[in-house]
Design a protein around this motif. Sequence first.
Motif, PDB file in Angstrom:
ATOM      1  N   ALA A  23       0.787  -1.234   0.000  1.00  0.00           N
ATOM      2  CA  ALA A  23       0.000   0.000   0.000  1.00  0.00           C
ATOM      3  C   ALA A  23       0.824   1.292   0.000  1.00  0.00           C
ATOM      4  O   ALA A  23       0.472   2.241  -0.713  1.00  0.00           O
ATOM      5  CB  ALA A  23      -0.975  -0.004   1.177  1.00  0.00           C
ATOM      6  N   ASN A  51      -3.245  -1.576  -7.172  1.00  0.00           N
ATOM      7  CA  ASN A  51      -3.119  -2.316  -5.909  1.00  0.00           C
ATOM      8  C   ASN A  51      -4.281  -3.276  -5.703  1.00  0.00           C
ATOM      9  O   ASN A  51      -4.100  -4.420  -5.273  1.00  0.00           O
ATOM     10  CB  ASN A  51      -3.034  -1.325  -4.743  1.00  0.00           C
ATOM     11  N   GLU A  86      -5.748  -8.082  -4.486  1.00  0.00           N
ATOM     12  CA  GLU A  86      -6.564  -8.316  -3.300  1.00  0.00           C
ATOM     13  C   GLU A  86      -6.892  -9.786  -3.092  1.00  0.00           C
ATOM     14  O   GLU A  86      -7.045 -10.249  -1.962  1.00  0.00           O
ATOM     15  CB  GLU A  86      -7.855  -7.502  -3.410  1.00  0.00           C
ATOM     16  N   GLN A 140      -1.423  -3.756   3.588  1.00  0.00           N
ATOM     17  CA  GLN A 140      -2.245  -2.553   3.493  1.00  0.00           C
ATOM     18  C   GLN A 140      -2.079  -1.656   4.716  1.00  0.00           C
ATOM     19  O   GLN A 140      -1.506  -2.047   5.726  1.00  0.00           O
ATOM     20  CB  GLN A 140      -3.710  -2.951   3.311  1.00  0.00           C
ATOM     21  N   ASN A 159     -13.620  -0.505  -1.921  1.00  0.00           N
ATOM     22  CA  ASN A 159     -12.202  -0.204  -2.107  1.00  0.00           C
ATOM     23  C   ASN A 159     -11.761  -0.440  -3.549  1.00  0.00           C
ATOM     24  O   ASN A 159     -10.580  -0.699  -3.802  1.00  0.00           O
ATOM     25  CB  ASN A 159     -11.357  -1.062  -1.159  1.00  0.00           C
TER      26      ASN A 159
END
Length: 533
Positions: free
Chosen positions: A126, A133, A137, A146, A451
């Motif tokens: 992060a 990014n 995940e 993160q 997100n």
Amino acid sequence: MRVRRLAAWTALPLAVTLGLAACGSGGDGGSGGSGNSAVSIQIGEPKHLVPTNTTETAGAQVLTGLFSPLVDYDAQNKPYEVAAQSITSSDNKVWTIKLKDGFTFHNGQKVTSEDYINAWNYGAYAPNGQDSNYFFEKIAGYPDLQGKEPKAKEMTGLKKVDDLTFTVTLAEPYIDFRTMLGYTAFYPMPEAAFSAPGVLKDSYEQAPIGQGPFKMKGTWQHDSKIDVERYDAYPGEKAKVQNIEFRIYQQLTAAYADVLADNLDVLPTIPSESLSTAPTDLGDRYQTSPMSSFQFLAFPTFDKDYANPDVRKAISMAIDRDEITKSVFKGSQQSARSFVSPVLPGYRENTAGKAGEFNPTEAKKLYQAAGGPKKIVISYNGDGGHKDWVDATVNQLKANLGVDAVGVAEPKFADLLTKVEKKTPVGAFRMGWVMDYPTMEDYLGPLYSTNGSSNYYGYSNPEFDKLVKEGSAAKTQDEAIAKYQQAEDILAKDMPVIPLRFGENVFGHSSKVKNVQMDLFQRVNLVKIEAAS
């Protein structure tokens, strides 16, 4: 996202440029008919040229020349191996990736599994602030990278087996992981890109070192051009031309004039004001092909003026999509009333329901009842050919809602993205999307998850997030699509964005080139293009 992703031009979703001062090689753009030939291709000013930080079409177009993906897609949108020898899994959770032998970076270094692992860890960490990014995940250990002070710098889900093999363990099964690996974020980066483990050199972005069919020729000339040349040690299909100049224009109209004059070889998007005359102007040099673009109007849902879904729905109902598609785009695009592209399995017509129907009377009533703002501002990037349709839209909003409305142009798409990232007040703003990889999830997760990497409007709905997650973990494609469709139904209820149009590639080229092909991601095929005899 290679676009795969956000698009700047009006006929797709994302790209950018500087004008005649950026013309570079001028009339020599398509010289000759031999292997030493060069071609010029219009792009916009990229926001970034680091694989894990490139989420718009201009940068993605350049990177498709500099890098070779693990997989690409055939005519049926099914993945096939390119830089990978095989990508296998027995449970959709633990994946084994074997690389083809013989790939080297442009500095001569052999490509190994560590180059993928290091690049992906860099993108997932992060504090590095990479726009892609989000795409990591799904890999186990991602959460520990993160936050402002992450617990780790490497994902536990990445393990080297040998120089040409590594495993990827996901946090949960994901049925489309192999498909996902065609995206730019999953390119490798060489050891030479880093000044220390996990620390990218500041200079790398100015001359990225990849393992694709072309290598950088000099450095990125911002707002002017990016030159690349054929990498003759590339083990895959060799390019037909020696050099490509990605020429950066600020206005599509200037690029169109250059194509007509044979001073630019490829214009990936015909400007809207030239659509009616382009077939005659260009003759057989005017072409169309399928494309995955999705144009939409986004709202800062955190702004009190647009926080009420009914305000957003009213604005949608006040826009006559069909009229704008006909009058501005001359039928080269189709009206959109759904949130995923028609090119995908799982697409349904008019998922927006009544909010997608033109009904000015009901729109005005709903807008007034919801307390919509007295003035509507639509921000757009001035380098993308959007002025005509934005002007038509604001005129409709004035007439149908009885409010003041105005379009405001930002110089470049990168400027607009920077402002909305910082939540600088810009009113409503145009956005576009070109799929990163061919699944419904790619139209839903990045754009609307809490997100999501391209959720620039602050939208958040826990039930939506849950359904997308469940779709990703489904055991079959049918089960996944069912979950994704339920998630799309929530978007229709909340209306964080207004679907406007689905596009197709509408492009032109000079008389100096042939075999110009464009894919569903709005990218020119750099290996197939040839100089005309």
